[in-house]
Design a protein around this motif. Structure first.
Motif, PDB file in Angstrom:
ATOM      1  N   ASP A   1      -6.207  -1.232   3.621  1.00  0.00           N
ATOM      2  CA  ASP A   1      -4.843  -0.879   4.013  1.00  0.00           C
ATOM      3  C   ASP A   1      -4.832  -0.096   5.320  1.00  0.00           C
ATOM      4  O   ASP A   1      -3.996  -0.333   6.195  1.00  0.00           O
ATOM      5  CB  ASP A   1      -4.173  -0.042   2.908  1.00  0.00           C
ATOM      6  CG  ASP A   1      -4.031  -0.812   1.606  1.00  0.00           C
ATOM      7  OD1 ASP A   1      -3.850  -2.043   1.673  1.00  0.00           O
ATOM      8  OD2 ASP A   1      -4.099  -0.184   0.549  1.00  0.00           O
TER       9      ASP A   1
ATOM     10  N   ARG B   1      -5.618  -2.314   8.186  1.00  0.00           N
ATOM     11  CA  ARG B   1      -4.469  -3.158   8.523  1.00  0.00           C
ATOM     12  C   ARG B   1      -3.455  -2.376   9.350  1.00  0.00           C
ATOM     13  O   ARG B   1      -2.845  -2.906  10.285  1.00  0.00           O
ATOM     14  CB  ARG B   1      -3.824  -3.679   7.239  1.00  0.00           C
ATOM     15  CG  ARG B   1      -2.714  -4.689   7.477  1.00  0.00           C
ATOM     16  CD  ARG B   1      -2.402  -5.497   6.246  1.00  0.00           C
ATOM     17  NE  ARG B   1      -2.124  -4.668   5.085  1.00  0.00           N
ATOM     18  CZ  ARG B   1      -2.918  -4.579   4.024  1.00  0.00           C
ATOM     19  NH1 ARG B   1      -4.049  -5.274   3.978  1.00  0.00           N
ATOM     20  NH2 ARG B   1      -2.595  -3.809   3.005  1.00  0.00           N
TER      21      ARG B   1
ATOM     22  N   LEU C   1      -9.857   8.224  -2.250  1.00  0.00           N
ATOM     23  CA  LEU C   1      -8.695   7.351  -2.117  1.00  0.00           C
ATOM     24  C   LEU C   1      -8.721   6.623  -0.773  1.00  0.00           C
ATOM     25  O   LEU C   1      -8.395   5.428  -0.687  1.00  0.00           O
ATOM     26  CB  LEU C   1      -7.408   8.169  -2.255  1.00  0.00           C
ATOM     27  CG  LEU C   1      -6.083   7.406  -2.151  1.00  0.00           C
ATOM     28  CD1 LEU C   1      -6.002   6.328  -3.230  1.00  0.00           C
ATOM     29  CD2 LEU C   1      -4.902   8.364  -2.263  1.00  0.00           C
TER      30      LEU C   1
ATOM     31  N   LEU D   1      -2.229   9.527  -0.327  1.00  0.00           N
ATOM     32  CA  LEU D   1      -3.251   9.914   0.643  1.00  0.00           C
ATOM     33  C   LEU D   1      -2.723  10.973   1.606  1.00  0.00           C
ATOM     34  O   LEU D   1      -3.447  11.914   1.965  1.00  0.00           O
ATOM     35  CB  LEU D   1      -3.712   8.677   1.424  1.00  0.00           C
ATOM     36  CG  LEU D   1      -4.709   8.912   2.554  1.00  0.00           C
ATOM     37  CD1 LEU D   1      -6.011   9.496   2.005  1.00  0.00           C
ATOM     38  CD2 LEU D   1      -4.978   7.613   3.313  1.00  0.00           C
TER      39      LEU D   1
ATOM     40  N   ARG E   1     -11.370   5.787   0.960  1.00  0.00           N
ATOM     41  CA  ARG E   1     -12.401   4.741   0.863  1.00  0.00           C
ATOM     42  C   ARG E   1     -11.902   3.561   0.040  1.00  0.00           C
ATOM     43  O   ARG E   1     -12.165   2.404   0.378  1.00  0.00           O
ATOM     44  CB  ARG E   1     -13.677   5.331   0.240  1.00  0.00           C
ATOM     45  CG  ARG E   1     -14.840   4.347   0.143  1.00  0.00           C
ATOM     46  CD  ARG E   1     -15.338   3.970   1.516  1.00  0.00           C
ATOM     47  NE  ARG E   1     -16.403   2.974   1.467  1.00  0.00           N
ATOM     48  CZ  ARG E   1     -16.196   1.661   1.445  1.00  0.00           C
ATOM     49  NH1 ARG E   1     -14.960   1.189   1.445  1.00  0.00           N
ATOM     50  NH2 ARG E   1     -17.215   0.821   1.430  1.00  0.00           N
ATOM     51  N   TRP E   2     -11.184   3.844  -1.019  1.00  0.00           N
ATOM     52  CA  TRP E   2     -10.676   2.791  -1.908  1.00  0.00           C
ATOM     53  C   TRP E   2      -9.652   1.909  -1.185  1.00  0.00           C
ATOM     54  O   TRP E   2      -9.622   0.696  -1.379  1.00  0.00           O
ATOM     55  CB  TRP E   2     -10.054   3.440  -3.151  1.00  0.00           C
ATOM     56  CG  TRP E   2      -9.508   2.459  -4.139  1.00  0.00           C
ATOM     57  CD1 TRP E   2     -10.075   1.268  -4.543  1.00  0.00           C
ATOM     58  CD2 TRP E   2      -8.283   2.566  -4.860  1.00  0.00           C
ATOM     59  NE1 TRP E   2      -9.277   0.648  -5.467  1.00  0.00           N
ATOM     60  CE2 TRP E   2      -8.173   1.417  -5.688  1.00  0.00           C
ATOM     61  CE3 TRP E   2      -7.280   3.535  -4.910  1.00  0.00           C
ATOM     62  CZ2 TRP E   2      -7.087   1.213  -6.536  1.00  0.00           C
ATOM     63  CZ3 TRP E   2      -6.201   3.332  -5.753  1.00  0.00           C
ATOM     64  CH2 TRP E   2      -6.105   2.191  -6.557  1.00  0.00           C
ATOM     65  N   ARG E   3      -8.827   2.507  -0.344  1.00  0.00           N
ATOM     66  CA  ARG E   3      -7.771   1.763   0.343  1.00  0.00           C
ATOM     67  C   ARG E   3      -8.132   1.479   1.800  1.00  0.00           C
ATOM     68  O   ARG E   3      -7.271   1.395   2.660  1.00  0.00           O
ATOM     69  CB  ARG E   3      -6.446   2.539   0.275  1.00  0.00           C
ATOM     70  CG  ARG E   3      -6.028   2.968  -1.111  1.00  0.00           C
ATOM     71  CD  ARG E   3      -6.035   1.828  -2.093  1.00  0.00           C
ATOM     72  NE  ARG E   3      -5.062   0.779  -1.768  1.00  0.00           N
ATOM     73  CZ  ARG E   3      -4.822  -0.276  -2.539  1.00  0.00           C
ATOM     74  NH1 ARG E   3      -5.501  -0.433  -3.662  1.00  0.00           N
ATOM     75  NH2 ARG E   3      -3.929  -1.168  -2.165  1.00  0.00           N
ATOM     76  N   ARG E   4      -9.420   1.292   2.038  1.00  0.00           N
ATOM     77  CA  ARG E   4      -9.892   1.049   3.402  1.00  0.00           C
ATOM     78  C   ARG E   4      -9.152  -0.117   4.060  1.00  0.00           C
ATOM     79  O   ARG E   4      -8.753  -0.034   5.226  1.00  0.00           O
ATOM     80  CB  ARG E   4     -11.388   0.790   3.389  1.00  0.00           C
ATOM     81  CG  ARG E   4     -11.942   0.375   4.745  1.00  0.00           C
ATOM     82  CD  ARG E   4     -13.454   0.227   4.716  1.00  0.00           C
ATOM     83  NE  ARG E   4     -13.957  -0.161   6.046  1.00  0.00           N
ATOM     84  CZ  ARG E   4     -15.235  -0.175   6.368  1.00  0.00           C
ATOM     85  NH1 ARG E   4     -16.147   0.174   5.470  1.00  0.00           N
ATOM     86  NH2 ARG E   4     -15.618  -0.539   7.581  1.00  0.00           N
TER      87      ARG E   4
ATOM     88  N   GLU F   1       0.809  -1.228   0.000  1.00  0.00           N
ATOM     89  CA  GLU F   1       0.000   0.000   0.000  1.00  0.00           C
ATOM     90  C   GLU F   1       0.836   1.268   0.000  1.00  0.00           C
ATOM     91  O   GLU F   1       0.292   2.376   0.104  1.00  0.00           O
ATOM     92  CB  GLU F   1      -0.915   0.011   1.240  1.00  0.00           C
ATOM     93  CG  GLU F   1      -0.212   0.299   2.571  1.00  0.00           C
ATOM     94  CD  GLU F   1       0.432  -0.900   3.226  1.00  0.00           C
ATOM     95  OE1 GLU F   1       0.842  -0.788   4.395  1.00  0.00           O
ATOM     96  OE2 GLU F   1       0.509  -1.963   2.562  1.00  0.00           O
TER      97      GLU F   1
ATOM     98  N   THR G   1      -0.005   4.353  -2.580  1.00  0.00           N
ATOM     99  CA  THR G   1      -1.323   4.958  -2.389  1.00  0.00           C
ATOM    100  C   THR G   1      -1.414   5.662  -1.034  1.00  0.00           C
ATOM    101  O   THR G   1      -2.075   6.700  -0.924  1.00  0.00           O
ATOM    102  CB  THR G   1      -2.435   3.898  -2.485  1.00  0.00           C
ATOM    103  OG1 THR G   1      -2.111   2.790  -1.629  1.00  0.00           O
ATOM    104  CG2 THR G   1      -2.579   3.399  -3.907  1.00  0.00           C
ATOM    105  N   VAL G   2      -0.749   5.132  -0.022  1.00  0.00           N
ATOM    106  CA  VAL G   2      -0.759   5.794   1.280  1.00  0.00           C
ATOM    107  C   VAL G   2       0.011   7.103   1.215  1.00  0.00           C
ATOM    108  O   VAL G   2      -0.397   8.114   1.803  1.00  0.00           O
ATOM    109  CB  VAL G   2      -0.174   4.862   2.366  1.00  0.00           C
ATOM    110  CG1 VAL G   2       0.095   5.631   3.649  1.00  0.00           C
ATOM    111  CG2 VAL G   2      -1.131   3.715   2.646  1.00  0.00           C
TER     112      VAL G   2
ATOM    113  N   TYR H   1      -9.685   4.231  10.461  1.00  0.00           N
ATOM    114  CA  TYR H   1     -10.298   4.461   9.145  1.00  0.00           C
ATOM    115  C   TYR H   1     -11.547   5.319   9.250  1.00  0.00           C
ATOM    116  O   TYR H   1     -11.704   6.320   8.543  1.00  0.00           O
ATOM    117  CB  TYR H   1     -10.633   3.130   8.466  1.00  0.00           C
ATOM    118  CG  TYR H   1     -11.558   3.314   7.292  1.00  0.00           C
ATOM    119  CD1 TYR H   1     -11.084   3.838   6.094  1.00  0.00           C
ATOM    120  CD2 TYR H   1     -12.919   3.025   7.391  1.00  0.00           C
ATOM    121  CE1 TYR H   1     -11.943   4.051   5.015  1.00  0.00           C
ATOM    122  CE2 TYR H   1     -13.775   3.229   6.329  1.00  0.00           C
ATOM    123  CZ  TYR H   1     -13.278   3.743   5.145  1.00  0.00           C
ATOM    124  OH  TYR H   1     -14.130   3.972   4.097  1.00  0.00           O
TER     125      TYR H   1
END
Length: 423
Positions: free
Chosen positions: A413, A416, A406, A237, A408-411, A230, A233-234, A296
Motif C-alpha cells: 500500500d 502504491r 503494520l 499507521l 511492513r505488513w502494508r508495504r 488500504e 490500516t493507513v 516505504y
C-alpha cells in the motif's frame, strides 16, 4: 547490477534548490510565526503585566482553531480567490490579515484590555490555522514524488525557526530592547516580508480540479479516502507510527529536571539549542535520503531509528549525572525524530487526493495528533509511577514496534502511494 527501473539518485543540493521546493522554507516560516505569538509569548506578556493565573489559563483556549481547522478546510478546497490560484491566493490573504492582526495586538495590553486582546488573538489563530490549511494543500499539490521528503524537511526547518523567533527571540526583544507592543509590531512586519515568498512560489504544473459544490467538498474527501482498500490500516499507521516518540517525549523535561537532576538552565539550553539543531539536521538529512530510499524504506529505516533513539533516555536514567550524556541522548532523539517527521509528512502528502488536499491533509494531520494528545499525555504518568523511568523508556521502544510491524505488513500500500516498488 543496476536496476533500469529505479530513478537516479538526485543530489540533495539540487533537491533543496528546486523552484517547487525552495520557497517552502519561507512559507514554513510564515506558517510557524503566529503560533507562539498567540500561545507562549502571549502568556509571558500577560504574566509580566500581572494578569491573574486564572485569566492566563483561559488564554490557552486561544489556539483551539489549530485543532478544529478541518471543519472549514472544505471551504478552502471549494472556493478560490481571483488571484494567485486556489492555494496561494488563500495563503496571501491570510498572511496579510495575520500581519495586520499581529500589529493590532501590539497596540493593546493584556493588563489593560485583556478581553479585546484575547479575542484578537483568537482571530489571529483562526487566520493562522487557515493559512496552514492552504499551505499544507499547496505543498501536497505542487511537489513531485521525489521532492516530498525535501519539501517536508524545508517546511519543518522554516516552521521551527519561526517558533524560535516568535518564542525565545521575541521574549528577549520584548524584555531587553523593544517592549511588548513594538515586538508584536516587528513580528507583523516580518510576516509581510516572508509573504513575498507566496509570489515567488510556482503554481502546480497541473492544477487540480475544484470541487463543483461545497457539499461535494465536504462529503467527497471522506468518500474518496475510505473507498481505498488500504484506508483503515493507513489511518491506524498514522496513529501508531510516532507513538513511541510521543510517549518518550511526553514528560521528557520533567524527567530531566526532577528525576535525572539537571537544572532548568541545562535542560533549556540543550533542548532549545542542541535539540532544535538536531531536529533540523535530521529533517534535512531525512528529506535528502528519501529521494534515494523511497517512501516505504524511509519510513521503515527512520522508524527503527526513532525507536532505538529512545534508549538514549534510558541511558540517561541509569547512567551517571553528566551533561554531555544528557546532551547526547537528547540530540540523538531529536535527530532521529526529525528524520521520521520528514518521512511522515511526506506520507501524509502522498495520501491526499489533489482535488481535496486541503480537507484530507487537515483531517490526517489532526488524526496524527491522537496518539500524542489522547494516549501519550494521559497514560505516561501512571506508567512512570508503576514501572519507574528506566523501565518506562524501554517500554517506549516496544510501543514503537506495532507501527513498524503494520508498516511492513502494508508495504504494498505504501509503495502504491509512492508510485514505486523497491526491490
Amino acid at each position: 547490477m543496476s536496476d533500469p527501473l529505479r530513478e537516479p539518485t538526485i543530489p540533495a543540493s539540487q533537491l533543496y534548490t528546486r523552484r517547487r521546493v525552495a520557497p517552502l522554507l519561507a512559507l514554513g516560516f510564515a506558517s510557524g510565526l503566529p503560533l507562539a505569538l498567540t500561545g507562549g509569548t502571549l502568556q509571558a506578556w500577560a504574566t509580566v503585566e500581572q494578569v491573574s493565573l486564572q485569566e492566563i489559563g483561559f488564554l490557552t483556549l486561544v489556539g483551539t482553531a489549530y485543532t478544529l481547522k478541518f471543519l472549514w478546510a472544505p471551504v478552502i478546497d471549494r472556493y478560490a480567490p481571483p488571484f494567485l490560484g486556489r492555494r496561494r491566493g488563500w495563503m496571501l490573504i491570510m498572511q496579510i490579515l495575520l500581519a495586520l492582526g499581529m500589529m493590532a495586538m501590539g497596540l493593546m495590553s493584556p493588563g489593560q484590555s485583556l478581553l479585546p486582546l484575547a479575542l484578537l488573538a483568537v482571530a489571529v489563530a483562526f487566520c493562522s490555522a487557515t493559512q496552514d490549511i492552504a499551505f499544507d494543500a499547496y505543498r501536497s499539490d505542487v511537489l513531485q514524488k521525489e521532492e516530498r521528503g525535501a519539501g517536508a524537511a524545508l517546511s519543518v526547518l522554516g516552521y521551527r525557526l519561526a517558533m524560535l523567533v516568535s518564542g525565545g527571540l521575541a521574549l528577549i526583544l520584548a524584555d531587553q530592547w523593544l517592549g511588548w507592543g513594538q515586538t508584536y509590531m516587528l513580528m507583523g512586519v516580518l510576516m509581510l516580508i516572508v509573504a513575498l515568498a507566496t509570489f515567488w512560489a510556482p503554481e502546480p504544473a497541473v492544477p487540480a480540479e475544484t470541487p463543483r459544490s461545497l457539499a461535494r467538498a465536504v462529503v467527497e474527501p471522506f468518500k474518496e479516502f475510505f473507498s481505498r482498500p488500504e484506508a483503515l490500516t493507513v489511518l491506524l499507521l498514522i496513529v501508531l507510527y510516532k507513538l513511541g516518540d510521543a510517549f518518550a517525549g511526553a514528560l521528557s523535561t520533567t524527567f530531566l529536571i526532577r528525576a535525572a537532576g539537571y537544572t532548568a538552565t541545562e535542560v533549556g539550553t540543550v533542548n532549545k539549542l542542541l535539540g532544535l539543531a538536531a531536529t533540523i539536521i535530521g529533517a534535512l538529512a531525512g528529506g535528502a535520503l528519501m529521494a534515494k530510499l523511497g517512501l516505504y524504506r524511509s519510513l521503515l529505516f527512520f522508524g527503527l531509528l526513532q525507536a532505538v533513539s529512545n534508549l538514549g533516555f534510558w541511558l540517561i536514567s541509569v547512567g551517571p549525572h553528566n551533561v554531555w550524556l544528557m546532551a547526547a541522548g537528547v540530540g540523538l532523539e531529536n535527530l532521529c525524530g526529525g528524520m521520521g517527521t520528514a518521512a511522515f509528512v511526506a506520507l501524509l502528502m502522498g495520501l491526499c487526493n489533489r482535488e481535496f488536499s486541503a480537507t484530507q491533509f487537515a483531517l490526517l494531520s489532526a488524526l496524527s495528533a491522537v496518539g500524542r494528545t489522547y494516549l501519550a499525555g494521559p497514560f505516561t504518568p501512571p506508567m512512570v509511577e508503576y514501572a519507574g523511568w528506566p523501565t518506562f523508556f524501554l517500554l517506549t521502544v516496544a510501543i514503537a514496534l506495532p507501527g513498524l510491524v503494520l508498516l511492513r505488513w502494508r508495504r504494498a500500500d505504501i509503495e502504491r502511494i509512492d508510485g514505486r516498488t523497491d526491490a
